[in-house]
Motif scaffolding. Structure first.
Motif, PDB file in Angstrom:
ATOM      1  N   TRP A  48       7.861   4.203 -20.040  1.00 12.13           N
ATOM      2  CA  TRP A  48       7.985   4.064 -18.583  1.00 12.13           C
ATOM      3  C   TRP A  48       8.791   5.213 -17.990  1.00 12.13           C
ATOM      4  O   TRP A  48       8.434   5.757 -16.942  1.00 12.13           O
ATOM      5  CB  TRP A  48       8.630   2.728 -18.252  1.00 12.13           C
ATOM      6  N   LEU A  49       9.865   5.610 -18.669  1.00 15.57           N
ATOM      7  CA  LEU A  49      10.705   6.685 -18.153  1.00 15.57           C
ATOM      8  C   LEU A  49       9.992   8.029 -18.147  1.00 15.57           C
ATOM      9  O   LEU A  49      10.381   8.944 -17.416  1.00 15.57           O
ATOM     10  CB  LEU A  49      11.980   6.778 -18.991  1.00 15.57           C
ATOM     11  N   HIS A  50       8.936   8.198 -18.952  1.00 19.39           N
ATOM     12  CA  HIS A  50       8.202   9.457 -19.006  1.00 19.39           C
ATOM     13  C   HIS A  50       6.961   9.463 -18.109  1.00 19.39           C
ATOM     14  O   HIS A  50       6.254  10.465 -18.045  1.00 19.39           O
ATOM     15  CB  HIS A  50       7.783   9.762 -20.453  1.00 19.39           C
ATOM     16  N   ARG A  51       6.710   8.373 -17.407  1.00 19.72           N
ATOM     17  CA  ARG A  51       5.536   8.321 -16.529  1.00 19.72           C
ATOM     18  C   ARG A  51       5.769   9.187 -15.296  1.00 19.72           C
ATOM     19  O   ARG A  51       6.867   9.230 -14.743  1.00 19.72           O
ATOM     20  CB  ARG A  51       5.252   6.882 -16.111  1.00 19.72           C
ATOM     21  N   PRO A  52       4.705   9.890 -14.815  1.00 19.23           N
ATOM     22  CA  PRO A  52       4.881  10.747 -13.625  1.00 19.23           C
ATOM     23  C   PRO A  52       5.180   9.946 -12.364  1.00 19.23           C
ATOM     24  O   PRO A  52       5.761  10.470 -11.407  1.00 19.23           O
ATOM     25  CB  PRO A  52       3.526  11.479 -13.515  1.00 19.23           C
ATOM     26  N   ASP A  53       4.758   8.675 -12.294  1.00 21.65           N
ATOM     27  CA  ASP A  53       5.008   7.854 -11.114  1.00 21.65           C
ATOM     28  C   ASP A  53       6.275   7.010 -11.254  1.00 21.65           C
ATOM     29  O   ASP A  53       6.460   6.028 -10.535  1.00 21.65           O
ATOM     30  CB  ASP A  53       3.811   6.936 -10.839  1.00 21.65           C
ATOM     31  N   CYS A  54       7.144   7.419 -12.171  1.00 25.41           N
ATOM     32  CA  CYS A  54       8.397   6.686 -12.362  1.00 25.41           C
ATOM     33  C   CYS A  54       9.259   6.817 -11.107  1.00 25.41           C
ATOM     34  O   CYS A  54       9.469   7.925 -10.593  1.00 25.41           O
ATOM     35  CB  CYS A  54       9.139   7.260 -13.567  1.00 25.41           C
ATOM     36  N   GLU A  56      12.279   7.265  -8.445  1.00 28.85           N
ATOM     37  CA  GLU A  56      13.419   8.178  -8.502  1.00 28.85           C
ATOM     38  C   GLU A  56      14.664   7.472  -9.024  1.00 28.85           C
ATOM     39  O   GLU A  56      15.432   8.036  -9.810  1.00 28.85           O
ATOM     40  CB  GLU A  56      13.686   8.762  -7.117  1.00 28.85           C
ATOM     41  N   ALA A  57      14.882   6.225  -8.579  1.00 31.48           N
ATOM     42  CA  ALA A  57      16.071   5.494  -9.025  1.00 31.48           C
ATOM     43  C   ALA A  57      16.051   5.291 -10.543  1.00 31.48           C
ATOM     44  O   ALA A  57      17.072   5.428 -11.220  1.00 31.48           O
ATOM     45  CB  ALA A  57      16.145   4.141  -8.318  1.00 31.48           C
ATOM     46  N   VAL A  58      14.878   4.988 -11.074  1.00 34.91           N
ATOM     47  CA  VAL A  58      14.754   4.803 -12.519  1.00 34.91           C
ATOM     48  C   VAL A  58      14.884   6.142 -13.236  1.00 34.91           C
ATOM     49  O   VAL A  58      15.435   6.230 -14.332  1.00 34.91           O
ATOM     50  CB  VAL A  58      13.415   4.109 -12.868  1.00 34.91           C
ATOM     51  N   TRP A  59      14.354   7.207 -12.611  1.00 31.60           N
ATOM     52  CA  TRP A  59      14.437   8.539 -13.205  1.00 31.60           C
ATOM     53  C   TRP A  59      15.889   8.974 -13.379  1.00 31.60           C
ATOM     54  O   TRP A  59      16.243   9.620 -14.363  1.00 31.60           O
ATOM     55  CB  TRP A  59      13.691   9.543 -12.335  1.00 31.60           C
ATOM     56  N   GLN A  60      16.734   8.632 -12.419  1.00 25.89           N
ATOM     57  CA  GLN A  60      18.151   8.946 -12.553  1.00 25.89           C
ATOM     58  C   GLN A  60      18.767   8.204 -13.738  1.00 25.89           C
ATOM     59  O   GLN A  60      19.646   8.725 -14.426  1.00 25.89           O
ATOM     60  CB  GLN A  60      18.898   8.579 -11.258  1.00 25.89           C
ATOM     61  N   LEU A  61      18.296   6.996 -13.987  1.00 21.04           N
ATOM     62  CA  LEU A  61      18.765   6.255 -15.144  1.00 21.04           C
ATOM     63  C   LEU A  61      18.334   6.935 -16.436  1.00 21.04           C
ATOM     64  O   LEU A  61      19.044   6.886 -17.441  1.00 21.04           O
ATOM     65  CB  LEU A  61      18.232   4.813 -15.114  1.00 21.04           C
ATOM     66  N   LYS A  62      17.163   7.591 -16.406  1.00 21.08           N
ATOM     67  CA  LYS A  62      16.682   8.306 -17.592  1.00 21.08           C
ATOM     68  C   LYS A  62      17.638   9.429 -17.963  1.00 21.08           C
ATOM     69  O   LYS A  62      17.920   9.668 -19.153  1.00 21.08           O
ATOM     70  CB  LYS A  62      15.287   8.882 -17.345  1.00 21.08           C
ATOM     71  N   ILE A  63      18.167  10.135 -16.963  1.00 20.14           N
ATOM     72  CA  ILE A  63      19.117  11.215 -17.222  1.00 20.14           C
ATOM     73  C   ILE A  63      20.354  10.664 -17.921  1.00 20.14           C
ATOM     74  O   ILE A  63      20.847  11.232 -18.904  1.00 20.14           O
ATOM     75  CB  ILE A  63      19.491  11.927 -15.905  1.00 20.14           C
ATOM     76  N   MET A  64      20.844   9.528 -17.429  1.00 17.51           N
ATOM     77  CA  MET A  64      22.010   8.906 -18.059  1.00 17.51           C
ATOM     78  C   MET A  64      21.662   8.397 -19.458  1.00 17.51           C
ATOM     79  O   MET A  64      22.442   8.519 -20.391  1.00 17.51           O
ATOM     80  CB  MET A  64      22.513   7.750 -17.187  1.00 17.51           C
ATOM     81  N   PHE A  65      20.450   7.859 -19.605  1.00 24.26           N
ATOM     82  CA  PHE A  65      20.000   7.338 -20.894  1.00 24.26           C
ATOM     83  C   PHE A  65      19.955   8.447 -21.938  1.00 24.26           C
ATOM     84  O   PHE A  65      20.399   8.278 -23.079  1.00 24.26           O
ATOM     85  CB  PHE A  65      18.612   6.713 -20.714  1.00 24.26           C
TER      86      PHE A  65
END
Length: 207
Positions: A48-54, A56-65
């Motif tokens: 899910w974190l690598h999906r292009p339609d992820c 923005e709020a979740v994408w920021q969590l990916k950076i922290m992850f």
């Protein structure tokens, strides 16, 4: 036979660390089901974190992850080391091998190393691994307690078999520590304590 089992042992270790909520194996397979669900949830989250339609709020969590859990396909630094928080490390990876302090993993702490470039390799046990800040970034130093040499009064049964790469030492560690770099490590060593406070160490170098 003649197969390096570390990848499989590494996988087993990862599975053992999964929280199974005190479930046990057996006919109901609760433990196995808990492990599969945990692995599946982790894989789905990464997908899910690598999906292009992820979002923005979740994408920021990916950076922290990714800061907490380094992705397996991440580009490695030139020296193969990643900075970690705090001055001490639980382990350090070097030349495709993990090295740990004795309190973390005794098996990964027994090594063959060179105290100085001019000296012959000896055996010792890693007591501490530390991050050291340098002007160009950071480096890692290891604090080693070497094994005492075997007293002359004690017989070394392995001295007649040099092709085994086995050397007997006293099972006692010296109090004075050597401070070395990762590149001073020759290899891991397999250790076996036998009679009269003797220990034999086998060089596990793959060269």
């Amino acid at each position: 036979m003649s197969w390096w089992c570390f990848p499989f042992e590494h996988l087993i270790g990862a599975l053992q660390r999964i929280n199974t909520n005190e479930h046990i194996g057996g006919a109901s397979c609760k433990m196995e089901a808990t492990i599969i669900k945990s692995v599946t949830c982790t894989a789905n989250m990464r997908h899910w974190l690598h999906r292009p339609d992820c979002p923005e709020a979740v994408w920021q969590l990916k950076i922290m992850f990714n800061k907490c859990f380094v992705p397996a396909n991440a580009v490695k630094p030139e020296n193969g080391l990643r900075p970690m928080k705090g001055p001490r490390r639980a382990y350090a990876r070097w030349d495709a091998a993990n090295f740990s302090a004795a309190k973390t993993h005794p098996g990964n702490a027994t090594i063959i190393y060179q105290p100085t470039p001019c000296e012959k390799p000896i055996a010792g046990q890693i007591q501490d691994i530390r991050n050291i800040t340098t002007p160009s970034g950071f480096t890692v130093e290891l604090h080693i307690r070497p094994f005492e040499h075997l007293p002359k009064l004690l017989y070394d049964p392995f001295s007649h078999y040099p092709h085994l790469s086995a050397t007997s030492y006293s099972s006692t560690l010296r109090e004075k520590k050597d401070i070395i770099r990762l590149e001073d490590i020759v290899a891991h060593a397999a250790r076996f304590d036998y009679s009269y406070h003797r220990t034999v160490l086998v060089n596990l170098s793959r060269d």
